[in-house]
Motif scaffolding. Structure first.
Motif, PDB file in Angstrom:
ATOM      1  N   ASP A  87      36.316  34.650  37.515  1.00 55.88           N
ATOM      2  CA  ASP A  87      37.741  34.904  37.742  1.00 55.88           C
ATOM      3  C   ASP A  87      38.501  33.641  38.130  1.00 55.88           C
ATOM      4  O   ASP A  87      39.652  33.711  38.558  1.00 55.88           O
ATOM      5  CB  ASP A  87      37.928  35.971  38.824  1.00 55.88           C
ATOM      6  CG  ASP A  87      37.406  35.509  40.185  1.00 55.88           C
ATOM      7  OD1 ASP A  87      36.752  34.445  40.256  1.00 55.88           O
ATOM      8  OD2 ASP A  87      37.650  36.206  41.184  1.00 55.88           O
ATOM      9  N   GLN A 109      30.720  34.020  50.153  1.00 54.52           N
ATOM     10  CA  GLN A 109      32.081  34.537  49.986  1.00 54.52           C
ATOM     11  C   GLN A 109      32.969  33.408  49.486  1.00 54.52           C
ATOM     12  O   GLN A 109      32.669  32.237  49.697  1.00 54.52           O
ATOM     13  CB  GLN A 109      32.638  35.033  51.335  1.00 54.52           C
ATOM     14  CG  GLN A 109      31.874  36.196  51.940  1.00 54.52           C
ATOM     15  CD  GLN A 109      32.494  36.685  53.245  1.00 54.52           C
ATOM     16  OE1 GLN A 109      32.823  35.893  54.122  1.00 54.52           O
ATOM     17  NE2 GLN A 109      32.647  37.998  53.365  1.00 54.52           N
ATOM     18  N   LEU A 126      39.739  34.951  53.885  1.00 57.48           N
ATOM     19  CA  LEU A 126      38.777  35.519  52.932  1.00 57.48           C
ATOM     20  C   LEU A 126      39.479  35.857  51.635  1.00 57.48           C
ATOM     21  O   LEU A 126      40.476  36.570  51.633  1.00 57.48           O
ATOM     22  CB  LEU A 126      38.141  36.783  53.517  1.00 57.48           C
ATOM     23  CG  LEU A 126      37.187  37.516  52.559  1.00 57.48           C
ATOM     24  CD1 LEU A 126      35.990  36.649  52.201  1.00 57.48           C
ATOM     25  CD2 LEU A 126      36.734  38.831  53.155  1.00 57.48           C
ATOM     26  N   GLU A 127      38.972  35.295  50.534  1.00 60.82           N
ATOM     27  CA  GLU A 127      39.517  35.686  49.234  1.00 60.82           C
ATOM     28  C   GLU A 127      38.743  36.858  48.655  1.00 60.82           C
ATOM     29  O   GLU A 127      39.322  37.859  48.281  1.00 60.82           O
ATOM     30  CB  GLU A 127      39.546  34.492  48.284  1.00 60.82           C
ATOM     31  CG  GLU A 127      40.684  33.542  48.649  1.00 60.82           C
ATOM     32  CD  GLU A 127      40.759  32.312  47.786  1.00 60.82           C
ATOM     33  OE1 GLU A 127      40.295  32.352  46.625  1.00 60.82           O
ATOM     34  OE2 GLU A 127      41.260  31.288  48.282  1.00 60.82           O
ATOM     35  N   ARG A 128      37.435  36.724  48.566  1.00 66.19           N
ATOM     36  CA  ARG A 128      36.629  37.862  48.132  1.00 66.19           C
ATOM     37  C   ARG A 128      35.149  37.619  48.405  1.00 66.19           C
ATOM     38  O   ARG A 128      34.726  36.501  48.684  1.00 66.19           O
ATOM     39  CB  ARG A 128      36.850  38.157  46.644  1.00 66.19           C
ATOM     40  CG  ARG A 128      36.277  37.134  45.685  1.00 66.19           C
ATOM     41  CD  ARG A 128      36.280  37.724  44.272  1.00 66.19           C
ATOM     42  NE  ARG A 128      35.904  36.791  43.231  1.00 66.19           N
ATOM     43  CZ  ARG A 128      34.653  36.584  42.808  1.00 66.19           C
ATOM     44  NH1 ARG A 128      33.632  37.214  43.381  1.00 66.19           N
ATOM     45  NH2 ARG A 128      34.415  35.743  41.832  1.00 66.19           N
ATOM     46  N   ASN A 129      34.397  38.692  48.327  1.00 67.83           N
ATOM     47  CA  ASN A 129      32.947  38.591  48.420  1.00 67.83           C
ATOM     48  C   ASN A 129      32.373  38.086  47.109  1.00 67.83           C
ATOM     49  O   ASN A 129      32.922  38.360  46.041  1.00 67.83           O
ATOM     50  CB  ASN A 129      32.337  39.970  48.689  1.00 67.83           C
ATOM     51  CG  ASN A 129      32.468  40.394  50.136  1.00 67.83           C
ATOM     52  OD1 ASN A 129      32.465  39.554  51.037  1.00 67.83           O
ATOM     53  ND2 ASN A 129      32.568  41.692  50.361  1.00 67.83           N
ATOM     54  N   THR A 131      29.349  38.419  44.327  1.00 64.06           N
ATOM     55  CA  THR A 131      28.387  39.437  43.915  1.00 64.06           C
ATOM     56  C   THR A 131      26.975  38.873  44.102  1.00 64.06           C
ATOM     57  O   THR A 131      26.791  37.659  44.243  1.00 64.06           O
ATOM     58  CB  THR A 131      28.563  39.784  42.424  1.00 64.06           C
ATOM     59  OG1 THR A 131      28.270  38.594  41.663  1.00 64.06           O
ATOM     60  CG2 THR A 131      29.983  40.232  42.107  1.00 64.06           C
ATOM     61  N   ASN A 166      29.122  40.327  53.935  1.00 65.83           N
ATOM     62  CA  ASN A 166      28.952  40.709  52.523  1.00 65.83           C
ATOM     63  C   ASN A 166      27.550  41.294  52.392  1.00 65.83           C
ATOM     64  O   ASN A 166      26.740  40.856  51.571  1.00 65.83           O
ATOM     65  CB  ASN A 166      29.147  39.462  51.641  1.00 65.83           C
ATOM     66  CG  ASN A 166      29.077  39.776  50.152  1.00 65.83           C
ATOM     67  OD1 ASN A 166      29.097  40.949  49.755  1.00 65.83           O
ATOM     68  ND2 ASN A 166      28.982  38.741  49.331  1.00 65.83           N
TER      69      ASN A 166
END
Ligand code: SAH
Length: 355
Positions: A87, A109, A126-129, A131, A166
């Motif tokens: 992304d 993260q 925090l932007e995102r975890n 995977t 996470n």
């Protein structure tokens, strides 16, 4: 885009997928072996899979790890890898050779939500975890860049982010990393998960029974100072964190790691050292002292050498197992707390130096 990523699936899930595609579980084990044991991502290179099975697999799934956008070598032999995720988000990992050891410091993260006052990643929010595939993928990508036959020997979850925030992806990644038969086969004792002290996560990880090492970022010996440095101390204070530390199960020769960033005139007095000794009484701990690495726009200071030595010796006199961690990668903003996702053109070369 919506194709399933095989990287990040547990070996058992790869077996299930093979069955779903009308093949035997054995085919799933072959895929696991190719990806995790041989580090092969190209389905067309998985030559022992029947052709039509490979085609069915390719229609449904791919094996992808994050692309290394940039690799920056440091003067001390460490290398920072900057990954560009699907992304467009960026995370870093750091390869640190030390004798026979080759340690990879992984991110969990994009950014971090814990806002420790002295940490660069903490300024991002925090932007995102990540995977599980993106976590394991950092290792697969790093291994793929080494000379043939060489591979990362030790893993530390000390890059960007808070691993225990996470949790599901972390544990999934740990299972893949430690699966000796169809995963990457890392001994849990060569893996260290570092946390700001999220007590429920520490307890859950303990119950998981994976046997990985736990490192706890303590950084202060009073709630007053810890609260100033680490907002998370309001949720889990020193006594709660220390209770969880005492309860973390350790194998006979295993120790729990305590991380302690030294900040000049903040947490580096001899009294702090004595309080640290008292806090850790009865705990099988190894303390890593890390003189603070500069963060741009930050007014903290690392203590002068003599104060670092005084702290170290005050701990040692009381029998604490403690060592001074020379942070690697300071010249390339890859040292502890210096990771931030930036695009190439924003990187200012040689801007900071941790020594
Ligand atoms: N969130 C986890 C994982 C990050 S580990 C944790 O906090 O434990 C990174 C380690 O480097 C932590 O101990 C962190 O407190 C420490 N650190 C952060 N900023 C630093 C800095 N500027 N200098 C030295 N160490 C730092």
């Amino acid at each position: 885009m919506s194709r399933l990523n095989l990287v990040g699936l547990l070996p058992a899930e790869l077996e299930d997928l093979a069955v779903e595609l009308g093949a035997s579980r054995y085919r799933g084990r072959q895929i696991a072996t190719w990806i995790y044991r041989k580090g092969e991502a190209r389905l067309e290179a998985m030559t022992d899979l029947p052709k039509d099975f490979r085609a069915a697999l390719a229609a449904r799934a791919e094996a992808a790890w994050p692309e290394v956008e940039r690799q920056t070598p440091s003067l001390d032999g460490s290398r920072k890898l900057v990954f560009r995720l699907a992304d467009g988000a960026r995370v870093s990992a750091v390869l640190m050779p030390d004798g026979d050891r080759l340690t990879l410091c992984l991110s969990t993260q994009v950014g971090c939500g814990y806002a420790c006052a002295f940490c660069l990643t903490g300024t991002m929010g925090l932007e995102r975890n990540l995977t599980a595939g993106e976590i394991v993928g950092q290792l697969l990508a790093a291994n793929a860049r080494l000379e043939p036959g060489r591979r990362v020997s030790h893993l530390v979850f000390m890059g960007m982010g808070e691993p225990l925030a996470n949790y599901p992806a972390l544990v999934r990644a740990l299972r893949i990393l430690t699966d000796a038969r169809l995963g990457l086969g890392y001994s849990p004792r060569r893996i260290t998960v570092s946390t700001v002290g999220l007590v429920p996560g520490m307890e859950r990880l303990a119950r998981e029974g994976l046997g990985v090492n736990l490192a706890v970022s303590l950084h202060a010996t009073t709630d007053e100072v810890r609260g100033r440095l680490m907002p998370v101390n309001r949720a889990f204070n020193l006594s709660a964190v220390m209770d969880a530390v005492r309860r973390y199960p350790l194998a006979p020769r295993q120790r729990i790691f305590i991380e302690y960033v030294l900040l000049d005139a903040v947490n580096d007095s001899v009294e702090d050292a004595h309080r640290l000794v008292r806090l850790l009484r009865g705990v099988r701990a190894k303390v890593n002292l890390i003189p603070w690495n500069p963060v741009p726009g930050n007014t903290w200071q690392a203590p002068p050498y003599v104060r670092v030595q005084a702290f170290l010796h005050a701990c040692r006199r009381h029998g604490l197992n403690v060592s001074l961690r020379r942070s690697k990668g300071g010249s390339i903003e890859a040292a502890c707390g210096q990771l931030r996702a930036r695009k190439a053109q924003e990187e200012v070369k040689g801007k900071t130096n941790s020594r």
